[in-house]
Design a protein around this motif. Structure first.
Motif, PDB file in Angstrom:
ATOM      1  N   PHE A 132      28.648  97.100  32.690  1.00 33.66           N
ATOM      2  CA  PHE A 132      28.425  98.329  33.446  1.00 33.66           C
ATOM      3  C   PHE A 132      29.521  98.716  34.424  1.00 33.66           C
ATOM      4  O   PHE A 132      29.566  99.858  34.846  1.00 33.66           O
ATOM      5  N   LEU A 133      30.348  97.797  34.826  1.00 29.92           N
ATOM      6  CA  LEU A 133      31.344  98.106  35.847  1.00 29.92           C
ATOM      7  C   LEU A 133      32.726  98.312  35.232  1.00 29.92           C
ATOM      8  O   LEU A 133      33.045  97.735  34.206  1.00 29.92           O
ATOM      9  N   TRP A 134      33.526  99.125  35.842  1.00 28.49           N
ATOM     10  CA  TRP A 134      34.890  99.354  35.382  1.00 28.49           C
ATOM     11  C   TRP A 134      35.866  98.419  36.091  1.00 28.49           C
ATOM     12  O   TRP A 134      37.063  98.528  35.938  1.00 28.49           O
ATOM     13  N   PHE A 135      35.326  97.502  36.881  1.00 28.52           N
ATOM     14  CA  PHE A 135      36.132  96.508  37.589  1.00 28.52           C
ATOM     15  C   PHE A 135      35.413  95.165  37.513  1.00 28.52           C
ATOM     16  O   PHE A 135      34.245  95.102  37.158  1.00 28.52           O
ATOM     17  N   ASP A 136      36.112  94.104  37.835  1.00 30.13           N
ATOM     18  CA  ASP A 136      35.516  92.772  37.881  1.00 30.13           C
ATOM     19  C   ASP A 136      35.124  92.447  39.313  1.00 30.13           C
ATOM     20  O   ASP A 136      35.911  92.642  40.239  1.00 30.13           O
ATOM     21  N   THR A 137      33.908  91.961  39.481  1.00 25.65           N
ATOM     22  CA  THR A 137      33.478  91.541  40.804  1.00 25.65           C
ATOM     23  C   THR A 137      34.265  90.305  41.227  1.00 25.65           C
ATOM     24  O   THR A 137      34.758  89.546  40.378  1.00 25.65           O
ATOM     25  N   ILE A 138      34.386  90.113  42.502  1.00 24.09           N
ATOM     26  CA  ILE A 138      35.106  88.954  43.030  1.00 24.09           C
ATOM     27  C   ILE A 138      34.271  87.705  42.773  1.00 24.09           C
ATOM     28  O   ILE A 138      33.070  87.685  43.026  1.00 24.09           O
ATOM     29  N   LYS A 139      34.905  86.685  42.258  1.00 19.56           N
ATOM     30  CA  LYS A 139      34.231  85.426  41.956  1.00 19.56           C
ATOM     31  C   LYS A 139      34.482  84.420  43.078  1.00 19.56           C
ATOM     32  O   LYS A 139      35.556  84.393  43.672  1.00 19.56           O
ATOM     33  N   MET A 140      33.483  83.611  43.345  1.00 18.54           N
ATOM     34  CA  MET A 140      33.575  82.624  44.416  1.00 18.54           C
ATOM     35  C   MET A 140      34.300  81.349  43.984  1.00 18.54           C
ATOM     36  O   MET A 140      34.852  80.642  44.806  1.00 18.54           O
ATOM     37  N   ASN A 141      34.279  81.063  42.703  1.00 15.76           N
ATOM     38  CA  ASN A 141      34.862  79.821  42.194  1.00 15.76           C
ATOM     39  C   ASN A 141      36.179  80.123  41.490  1.00 15.76           C
ATOM     40  O   ASN A 141      36.211  80.864  40.521  1.00 15.76           O
ATOM     41  N   VAL A 142      37.239  79.490  41.968  1.00 16.71           N
ATOM     42  CA  VAL A 142      38.561  79.746  41.396  1.00 16.71           C
ATOM     43  C   VAL A 142      38.670  79.255  39.956  1.00 16.71           C
ATOM     44  O   VAL A 142      39.520  79.724  39.207  1.00 16.71           O
ATOM     45  N   ASP A 143      37.796  78.344  39.562  1.00 16.77           N
ATOM     46  CA  ASP A 143      37.858  77.814  38.201  1.00 16.77           C
ATOM     47  C   ASP A 143      36.978  78.596  37.212  1.00 16.77           C
ATOM     48  O   ASP A 143      36.872  78.222  36.047  1.00 16.77           O
ATOM     49  N   HIS A 144      36.381  79.694  37.669  1.00 17.15           N
ATOM     50  CA  HIS A 144      35.528  80.485  36.767  1.00 17.15           C
ATOM     51  C   HIS A 144      36.368  81.114  35.664  1.00 17.15           C
ATOM     52  O   HIS A 144      37.427  81.673  35.901  1.00 17.15           O
ATOM     53  N   ARG A 145      35.879  81.009  34.449  1.00 16.20           N
ATOM     54  CA  ARG A 145      36.500  81.636  33.288  1.00 16.20           C
ATOM     55  C   ARG A 145      35.475  82.542  32.634  1.00 16.20           C
ATOM     56  O   ARG A 145      34.299  82.189  32.546  1.00 16.20           O
ATOM     57  N   ARG A 146      35.926  83.687  32.170  1.00 15.32           N
ATOM     58  CA  ARG A 146      35.023  84.637  31.511  1.00 15.32           C
ATOM     59  C   ARG A 146      34.365  83.951  30.308  1.00 15.32           C
ATOM     60  O   ARG A 146      35.036  83.367  29.467  1.00 15.32           O
ATOM     61  N   PRO A 147      33.045  84.019  30.246  1.00 16.00           N
ATOM     62  CA  PRO A 147      32.336  83.376  29.132  1.00 16.00           C
ATOM     63  C   PRO A 147      32.577  84.123  27.826  1.00 16.00           C
ATOM     64  O   PRO A 147      32.783  85.345  27.816  1.00 16.00           O
ATOM     65  N   ARG A 148      32.553  83.392  26.753  1.00 11.57           N
ATOM     66  CA  ARG A 148      32.731  83.987  25.429  1.00 11.57           C
ATOM     67  C   ARG A 148      31.366  84.297  24.834  1.00 11.57           C
ATOM     68  O   ARG A 148      30.784  83.492  24.113  1.00 11.57           O
TER      69      ARG A 148
END
Length: 104
Positions: free
Chosen positions: A30-46
């Motif tokens: 729904f968003l045209w941007f990515d929300t800020i993530k709290m964990n630096v090791d987060h990877r976009r899920p497949r």
């Protein structure tokens, strides 16, 4: 005072779940941007955006059955793998948090 074993989710676990669910249910749908993530090791899920949207459309928007959506989402390979090493309490916390996003 509660012991650590019976306490609610700690911030680290909660923030990991938030990062995952915002990525799947908000950023990619729904968003045209990515929300800020709290964990630096987060990877976009497949996960298939089309599949996620189809599950939400069928189970929530068309018939209001959030638990059916949760159960169908948990059958996806990504979530099976993600939850494979978690204990029952962790799985229940994960499901509760997922439901919070799907009820929005």
């Amino acid at each position: 005072m509660q012991s650590m074993n019976t306490a609610t989710m700690d911030f680290e676990v909660l923030s990991r779940y938030d990062d995952l669910f915002t990525d799947i249910f908000l950023d990619s749908l729904f968003l045209w941007f990515d929300t800020i993530k709290m964990n630096v090791d987060h990877r976009r899920p497949r996960v298939s955006v089309k599949k996620i949207l189809s599950i939400i459309q069928k189970n929530i928007l068309d018939s209001g059955r959030v638990m059916d959506a949760v159960n169908e989402l948990l059958e996806l390979d990504y979530f099976k793998h993600y939850l494979a090493l978690k204990n029952q309490k962790q799985v229940q916390e994960f499901i509760q948090h997922m439901k919070r996003y799907l009820y929005m």
